[in-house]
Design a protein around this motif. Sequence first.
Motif, PDB file in Angstrom:
ATOM      1  N   LYS A 120      12.768  84.438  14.458  1.00 14.57           N
ATOM      2  CA  LYS A 120      13.416  84.027  13.210  1.00 14.57           C
ATOM      3  C   LYS A 120      14.936  84.046  13.356  1.00 14.57           C
ATOM      4  CE  LYS A 120       9.740  85.644  10.161  1.00 14.57           C
ATOM      5  NZ  LYS A 120       9.350  86.662   9.174  1.00 14.57           N
ATOM      6  N   LYS A 121      15.464  85.103  13.957  1.00 14.93           N
ATOM      7  CA  LYS A 121      16.908  85.198  14.163  1.00 14.93           C
ATOM      8  C   LYS A 121      17.406  84.104  15.099  1.00 14.93           C
ATOM      9  CE  LYS A 121      18.481  89.955  13.662  1.00 14.93           C
ATOM     10  NZ  LYS A 121      18.867  91.158  14.418  1.00 14.93           N
ATOM     11  N   LYS A 122      16.638  83.837  16.143  1.00 16.95           N
ATOM     12  CA  LYS A 122      17.022  82.806  17.109  1.00 16.95           C
ATOM     13  C   LYS A 122      17.121  81.448  16.428  1.00 16.95           C
ATOM     14  CE  LYS A 122      15.636  80.948  21.593  1.00 16.95           C
ATOM     15  NZ  LYS A 122      14.636  81.013  22.661  1.00 16.95           N
ATOM     16  N   LYS A 123      16.160  81.120  15.609  1.00 18.43           N
ATOM     17  CA  LYS A 123      16.157  79.850  14.886  1.00 18.43           C
ATOM     18  C   LYS A 123      17.334  79.805  13.903  1.00 18.43           C
ATOM     19  CE  LYS A 123      13.188  76.959  12.025  1.00 18.43           C
ATOM     20  NZ  LYS A 123      11.893  76.845  11.341  1.00 18.43           N
ATOM     21  N   LEU A 124      17.587  80.896  13.227  1.00 15.56           N
ATOM     22  CA  LEU A 124      18.673  80.975  12.258  1.00 15.56           C
ATOM     23  C   LEU A 124      20.043  80.815  12.914  1.00 15.56           C
ATOM     24  CD1 LEU A 124      19.702  81.753   9.352  1.00 15.56           C
ATOM     25  CD2 LEU A 124      19.709  84.104  10.189  1.00 15.56           C
ATOM     26  N   LEU A 125      20.229  81.466  14.052  1.00 17.27           N
ATOM     27  CA  LEU A 125      21.537  81.488  14.707  1.00 17.27           C
ATOM     28  C   LEU A 125      21.773  80.325  15.672  1.00 17.27           C
ATOM     29  CD1 LEU A 125      21.687  85.330  15.415  1.00 17.27           C
ATOM     30  CD2 LEU A 125      22.901  84.066  13.616  1.00 17.27           C
ATOM     31  N   ALA A 126      20.728  79.557  15.962  1.00 13.34           N
ATOM     32  CA  ALA A 126      20.820  78.492  16.968  1.00 13.34           C
ATOM     33  C   ALA A 126      21.965  77.523  16.725  1.00 13.34           C
ATOM     34  CB  ALA A 126      19.492  77.736  17.058  1.00 13.34           C
ATOM     35  N   ASN A 127      22.130  77.076  15.531  1.00 11.26           N
ATOM     36  CA  ASN A 127      23.172  76.094  15.236  1.00 11.26           C
ATOM     37  C   ASN A 127      24.217  76.643  14.274  1.00 11.26           C
ATOM     38  OD1 ASN A 127      21.980  73.969  16.804  1.00 11.26           O
ATOM     39  ND2 ASN A 127      20.416  73.857  15.219  1.00 11.26           N
ATOM     40  N   SER A 128      24.340  77.954  14.235  1.00 13.28           N
ATOM     41  CA  SER A 128      25.282  78.558  13.290  1.00 13.28           C
ATOM     42  C   SER A 128      26.704  78.520  13.839  1.00 13.28           C
ATOM     43  CB  SER A 128      24.882  80.005  12.988  1.00 13.28           C
ATOM     44  OG  SER A 128      25.256  80.846  14.051  1.00 13.28           O
ATOM     45  N   THR A 129      27.623  78.695  12.942  1.00 13.76           N
ATOM     46  CA  THR A 129      29.033  78.747  13.316  1.00 13.76           C
ATOM     47  C   THR A 129      29.610  80.122  13.008  1.00 13.76           C
ATOM     48  OG1 THR A 129      29.616  77.849  11.153  1.00 13.76           O
ATOM     49  CG2 THR A 129      29.381  76.274  12.965  1.00 13.76           C
ATOM     50  N   ILE A 130      28.795  81.137  13.109  1.00 18.00           N
ATOM     51  CA  ILE A 130      29.246  82.506  12.841  1.00 18.00           C
ATOM     52  C   ILE A 130      30.236  82.925  13.922  1.00 18.00           C
ATOM     53  CG2 ILE A 130      28.538  84.933  12.772  1.00 18.00           C
ATOM     54  CD1 ILE A 130      25.901  84.049  11.577  1.00 18.00           C
ATOM     55  N   HIS A 131      31.342  83.474  13.483  1.00 19.98           N
ATOM     56  CA  HIS A 131      32.311  84.069  14.412  1.00 19.98           C
ATOM     57  C   HIS A 131      32.042  85.571  14.407  1.00 19.98           C
ATOM     58  CE1 HIS A 131      36.231  83.824  16.597  1.00 19.98           C
ATOM     59  NE2 HIS A 131      36.031  85.123  16.492  1.00 19.98           N
ATOM     60  N   VAL A 132      31.690  86.110  15.559  1.00 16.01           N
ATOM     61  CA  VAL A 132      31.307  87.515  15.686  1.00 16.01           C
ATOM     62  C   VAL A 132      32.521  88.352  16.078  1.00 16.01           C
ATOM     63  CG1 VAL A 132      29.828  89.143  16.935  1.00 16.01           C
ATOM     64  CG2 VAL A 132      28.955  86.872  16.319  1.00 16.01           C
ATOM     65  N   ILE A 133      32.705  89.447  15.371  1.00 17.44           N
ATOM     66  CA  ILE A 133      33.739  90.427  15.690  1.00 17.44           C
ATOM     67  C   ILE A 133      33.037  91.732  16.041  1.00 17.44           C
ATOM     68  CG2 ILE A 133      35.727  91.744  14.835  1.00 17.44           C
ATOM     69  CD1 ILE A 133      36.272  88.736  15.071  1.00 17.44           C
ATOM     70  N   THR A 134      33.398  92.314  17.160  1.00 19.36           N
ATOM     71  CA  THR A 134      32.856  93.620  17.530  1.00 19.36           C
ATOM     72  C   THR A 134      33.960  94.660  17.387  1.00 19.36           C
ATOM     73  OG1 THR A 134      33.416  93.418  19.872  1.00 19.36           O
ATOM     74  CG2 THR A 134      31.268  92.542  19.183  1.00 19.36           C
ATOM     75  N   VAL A 135      33.555  95.918  17.282  1.00 20.45           N
ATOM     76  CA  VAL A 135      34.538  96.992  17.104  1.00 20.45           C
ATOM     77  C   VAL A 135      34.831  97.730  18.405  1.00 20.45           C
ATOM     78  CG1 VAL A 135      34.029  97.278  14.647  1.00 20.45           C
ATOM     79  CG2 VAL A 135      32.760  98.631  16.354  1.00 20.45           C
ATOM     80  N   SER A 136      34.250  97.240  19.513  1.00 16.13           N
ATOM     81  CA  SER A 136      34.516  97.857  20.819  1.00 16.13           C
ATOM     82  C   SER A 136      34.239  96.840  21.928  1.00 16.13           C
ATOM     83  CB  SER A 136      33.635  99.091  21.032  1.00 16.13           C
ATOM     84  OG  SER A 136      32.275  98.715  21.184  1.00 16.13           O
ATOM     85  N   ARG A 137      34.839  97.050  23.073  1.00 15.41           N
ATOM     86  CA  ARG A 137      34.593  96.183  24.236  1.00 15.41           C
ATOM     87  C   ARG A 137      33.140  96.314  24.693  1.00 15.41           C
ATOM     88  NH1 ARG A 137      38.398  92.641  23.790  1.00 15.41           N
ATOM     89  NH2 ARG A 137      40.487  93.480  23.977  1.00 15.41           N
ATOM     90  N   TRP A 138      32.602  97.514  24.585  1.00 12.99           N
ATOM     91  CA  TRP A 138      31.206  97.754  24.950  1.00 12.99           C
ATOM     92  C   TRP A 138      30.287  96.874  24.117  1.00 12.99           C
ATOM     93  CZ3 TRP A 138      27.598 100.080  21.554  1.00 12.99           C
ATOM     94  CH2 TRP A 138      26.356 100.330  22.110  1.00 12.99           C
TER      95      TRP A 138
END
Length: 169
Positions: A120-138
Amino acid sequence: SIWQFVWERIIIWKANHFKKHNLFMVDIANTGTDITTLPEFEQADVIHLHWINQGMLSLKDLRKILQSGKPVVWTMHDMWECTAICHHAYTCDRFKTQCMHCPFLRFPGEHDLANRVFQKKKKLLANSTIHVITVSRWLERLAKESALLKHSPIDTIPNTLSLSDFLMM
């Protein structure tokens, strides 16, 4: 709503054959609140997501947000966005290819709850334009290795808290 939180736990509890095994180590985002109808959502130029679990937003609600056409920034505070259901994968690296045989489930398998949510997540995110921000390099490295997020723009903005303020003397 407390009911949304409880319903999500019931589904996980049922998938674990009515055992509490890792009941709070995972989230499946099956319930939530449609925020796209709120005036605040209508007025917003950018949607900035943080923690969406435990009944706050469902994957269906997230789809509505993405379909709104508004830019979406999602700050990762744990691994949930790049895995199927877990907040921290520990030694499991299946999120790099496809979550299944989940070690957090009592009876893991090829078509377990983790795999169904992953699809479900894969289908949802496949064509998304979400910009991901992480709080660490890890976390950035893990997100870039994830089968779910590797095609998304990913940047890191570290938490700006001084650890010395929280260490016991």
